[in-house]
Motif scaffolding. Structure first.
Motif, mmCIF file in Angstrom:
data_model
loop_
_atom_site.group_PDB
_atom_site.id
_atom_site.type_symbol
_atom_site.label_atom_id
_atom_site.label_comp_id
_atom_site.label_asym_id
_atom_site.label_seq_id
_atom_site.Cartn_x
_atom_site.Cartn_y
_atom_site.Cartn_z
ATOM 1 N N ARG A 37 0.833 -1.213 0.000
ATOM 2 C CA ARG A 37 0.000 0.000 0.000
ATOM 3 C C ARG A 37 0.861 1.253 0.000
ATOM 4 N N VAL A 38 1.927 1.247 0.810
ATOM 5 C CA VAL A 38 2.816 2.412 0.873
ATOM 6 C C VAL A 38 3.460 2.651 -0.484
ATOM 7 N N MET A 39 3.887 1.587 -1.149
ATOM 8 C CA MET A 39 4.478 1.737 -2.480
ATOM 9 C C MET A 39 3.449 2.257 -3.480
ATOM 10 N N ALA A 40 2.212 1.827 -3.333
ATOM 11 C CA ALA A 40 1.163 2.346 -4.216
ATOM 12 C C ALA A 40 0.923 3.831 -3.966
ATOM 13 N N ASP A 41 1.044 4.247 -2.706
ATOM 14 C CA ASP A 41 0.819 5.656 -2.356
ATOM 15 C C ASP A 41 1.779 6.586 -3.090
ATOM 16 N N ILE A 42 3.016 6.153 -3.282
ATOM 17 C CA ILE A 42 4.028 7.059 -3.838
ATOM 18 C C ILE A 42 4.063 7.047 -5.357
ATOM 19 N N GLY A 43 3.387 6.097 -5.992
ATOM 20 C CA GLY A 43 3.408 6.036 -7.442
ATOM 21 C C GLY A 43 4.763 5.594 -7.971
ATOM 22 N N SER A 80 17.959 2.785 -4.943
ATOM 23 C CA SER A 80 17.021 2.518 -3.858
ATOM 24 C C SER A 80 15.694 2.016 -4.409
ATOM 25 N N PHE A 81 15.187 2.686 -5.434
ATOM 26 C CA PHE A 81 13.915 2.260 -6.014
ATOM 27 C C PHE A 81 14.027 0.894 -6.670
ATOM 28 N N ALA A 82 15.163 0.603 -7.290
ATOM 29 C CA ALA A 82 15.337 -0.713 -7.897
ATOM 30 C C ALA A 82 15.215 -1.808 -6.841
ATOM 31 N N GLY A 83 15.796 -1.567 -5.662
ATOM 32 C CA GLY A 83 15.686 -2.538 -4.580
ATOM 33 C C GLY A 83 14.270 -2.683 -4.081
ATOM 34 N N LEU A 84 13.553 -1.568 -3.952
ATOM 35 C CA LEU A 84 12.170 -1.621 -3.487
ATOM 36 C C LEU A 84 11.277 -2.331 -4.505
ATOM 37 N N ARG A 85 11.479 -2.056 -5.782
ATOM 38 C CA ARG A 85 10.663 -2.712 -6.812
ATOM 39 C C ARG A 85 10.920 -4.214 -6.839
ATOM 40 N N GLU A 91 11.053 -10.614 -4.921
ATOM 41 C CA GLU A 91 12.447 -11.021 -5.047
ATOM 42 C C GLU A 91 13.280 -10.576 -3.842
ATOM 43 N N GLY A 92 12.657 -10.388 -2.703
ATOM 44 C CA GLY A 92 13.377 -9.979 -1.505
ATOM 45 C C GLY A 92 12.439 -9.925 -0.326
ATOM 46 N N ASP A 93 12.978 -9.449 0.809
ATOM 47 C CA ASP A 93 12.185 -9.388 2.029
ATOM 48 C C ASP A 93 12.424 -8.049 2.723
ATOM 49 N N LEU A 94 12.001 -7.962 3.994
ATOM 50 C CA LEU A 94 12.100 -6.701 4.726
ATOM 51 C C LEU A 94 13.545 -6.231 4.854
ATOM 52 N N ILE A 95 14.467 -7.163 5.001
ATOM 53 C CA ILE A 95 15.883 -6.783 5.087
ATOM 54 C C ILE A 95 16.323 -6.087 3.810
ATOM 55 N N ASP A 96 15.837 -6.551 2.682
ATOM 56 C CA ASP A 96 16.181 -5.924 1.407
ATOM 57 C C ASP A 96 15.567 -4.533 1.283
ATOM 58 N N VAL A 97 14.404 -4.330 1.891
ATOM 59 C CA VAL A 97 13.808 -2.992 1.912
ATOM 60 C C VAL A 97 14.706 -2.030 2.687
ATOM 61 N N PHE A 98 15.127 -2.449 3.882
ATOM 62 C CA PHE A 98 16.019 -1.600 4.674
ATOM 63 C C PHE A 98 17.326 -1.339 3.933
ATOM 64 N N ARG A 99 17.829 -2.363 3.259
ATOM 65 C CA ARG A 99 19.083 -2.205 2.515
ATOM 66 C C ARG A 99 18.900 -1.183 1.389
ATOM 67 N N ALA A 100 17.774 -1.239 0.706
ATOM 68 C CA ALA A 100 17.510 -0.280 -0.374
ATOM 69 C C ALA A 100 17.409 1.141 0.159
ATOM 70 N N LEU A 101 16.780 1.315 1.308
ATOM 71 C CA LEU A 101 16.574 2.652 1.859
ATOM 72 C C LEU A 101 17.871 3.275 2.378
ATOM 73 N N ARG A 102 18.920 2.476 2.541
ATOM 74 C CA ARG A 102 20.204 3.045 2.963
ATOM 75 C C ARG A 102 20.777 3.994 1.919
ATOM 76 N N GLN A 103 20.275 3.921 0.702
ATOM 77 C CA GLN A 103 20.769 4.823 -0.340
ATOM 78 C C GLN A 103 20.265 6.248 -0.159
ATOM 79 N N LEU A 104 19.164 6.424 0.562
ATOM 80 C CA LEU A 104 18.590 7.763 0.722
ATOM 81 C C LEU A 104 19.562 8.743 1.385
ATOM 82 N N PRO A 105 20.148 8.421 2.537
ATOM 83 C CA PRO A 105 21.090 9.390 3.127
ATOM 84 C C PRO A 105 22.312 9.659 2.258
ATOM 85 N N ARG A 106 22.718 8.687 1.431
ATOM 86 C CA ARG A 106 23.852 8.922 0.530
ATOM 87 C C ARG A 106 23.493 10.005 -0.494
#
Length: 354
Positions: A37-43, A80-85, A91-106
């Motif tokens: 749902r959150v991913m749908a919210d952001i388009g 980051s978006f590639a990891g979330l998609r 093709e991943g789990d919650l750990i992969d979501v956190f890993r993808a979001l680590r790109q945001l502060p960079r």
């Protein structure tokens, strides 16, 4: 600045910032059952960013630093978006979501040095809570170009160092409030700095984001972190004017729990504590120094949806610390999971400064 460069900035900056805000939204509202749902919210803001990049022209060498920052931030956002998609596709789990979001502060780290010269970026690095504060904007414009972010042995992968933000408009003729913000388990201060920088920049606070000496904070066994936090604090205070009556120790998850472990010690220099999404053992209140607890301002922030440390823990913590004499402010957020609620930072600073 050439007309072609200006046109490219106008093409690139809006979708880049929109993509970063979308990632911030995911980081704030991430709750495992609600991920789709959150991913749908952001388009799909990353598509506009990818399109914008294809229209960029060649830039003169004088503006290479801007192009490099844009490219670095865009690469991080798209990664980051590639990891979330990929997780959306199964093709991943919650750990992969956190890993993808680590790109945001960079991405944020790459862009922030340009805030001095690009007004939309300066605005992006302000907290919405300050609204139309023209005096603040004039201060920032008058002091643009000053170095504001510093790193001391705090490259990604290093342990025990710290990152520091000193407001661009800092002057040594008065004492400034200080926030020391502790990252969550397996995190680092260099990344966690960006959870707090907007609020510190908007409200006028010195911000310190240390990295734990070990994989996470010393919650069991020998405490190597408290002496290091004191060392870092002493080093910062030797360089900038800090208000000794307004020093906040805060943190997320393991960092919030370590706020209790370290901040309740008798000789802790911190005047206020604000653990976020933390856990707490009742024995902490029983063994804490009575004089330290009496009247100590503590603000507890917790989410009703927290799946790691259920909200009942925070409610019991509130009762235990209040009975021990602490001055408790309790803030329970109904749509918060085990995430960092950046929107509370300005309120925490107002509480610290009051």
């Amino acid at each position: 600045m050439t007309e072609a460069v200006v046109d490219d900035i106008l093409i690139m900056l809006p979708p880049l910032l929109q993509t970063l805000e979308a990632l911030s939204y995911v980081a704030r509202y991430l709750n495992p059952p609600d991920f789709d749902r959150v991913m749908a919210d952001i388009g799909d803001p990353e598509q506009a960013l990818q399109t914008a990049r294809t229209h960029l022209t060649s830039w003169p060498a004088d503006f290479a630093h801007i192009r490099i920052a844009f490219d670095t931030a865009a690469d991080a956002a798209l990664m980051s978006f590639a990891g979330l998609r990929a997780v959306q596709r199964g093709e991943g789990d919650l750990i992969d979501v956190f890993r993808a979001l680590r790109q945001l502060p960079r991405a944020l780290e790459a862009l922030f040095p340009l805030a001095a010269t690009l007004p939309p970026l300066s605005e992006f690095f302000l907290d919405p809570a300050v609204g139309n504060d023209q005096a603040l904007r004039q201060l920032l414009a008058a002091t643009s170009g000053k170095d504001a972010v510093f790193h001391d042995h705090n490259e990604i992968g290093n342990r025990g160092g710290f990152s520091l933000y000193v407001p661009e408009y800092y002057t040594a003729d008065r004492a400034w409030p200080l926030v020391m913000a502790l990252h969550g388990g397996s995190g680092n201060g260099r990344d966690f700095l960006w959870s707090w920088l907007r609020a510190a920049r908007s409200m006028g606070a010195i911000l310190v984001a240390p990295t734990a000496a070990g994989p996470t904070w010393a919650l069991m066994g020998e405490d190597a972190d408290t002496p290091n936090l004191v060392r870092i604090l002493d080093l910062v205070r030797s360089r900038v004017a800090v208000d000794s009556a307004r020093m906040l120790l805060t943190g997320m998850s393991d960092g919030g729990t370590f706020c209790y472990v370290s901040g309740l010690e008798r000789h802790s220099p911190f005047t206020h504590l604000a653990p976020v999404a933390a856990t707490f053992h009742p024995l902490m209140a029983q063994i804490a120094d009575r004089d330290r607890l009496r009247g100590l301002p503590i603000q507890i922030v917790h989410g009703q949806l927290d799946w790691m440390f259920p909200v009942e823990i925070a409610r019991h913590t509130q009762d235990a610390l209040a009975k021990s004499g602490a001055r408790i402010v309790y803030r329970e957020i109904d749509d918060l999971s085990h995430c960092y609620p950046r929107e509370v930072n300005v309120d925490l600073l107002r509480w610290l400064m009051s």
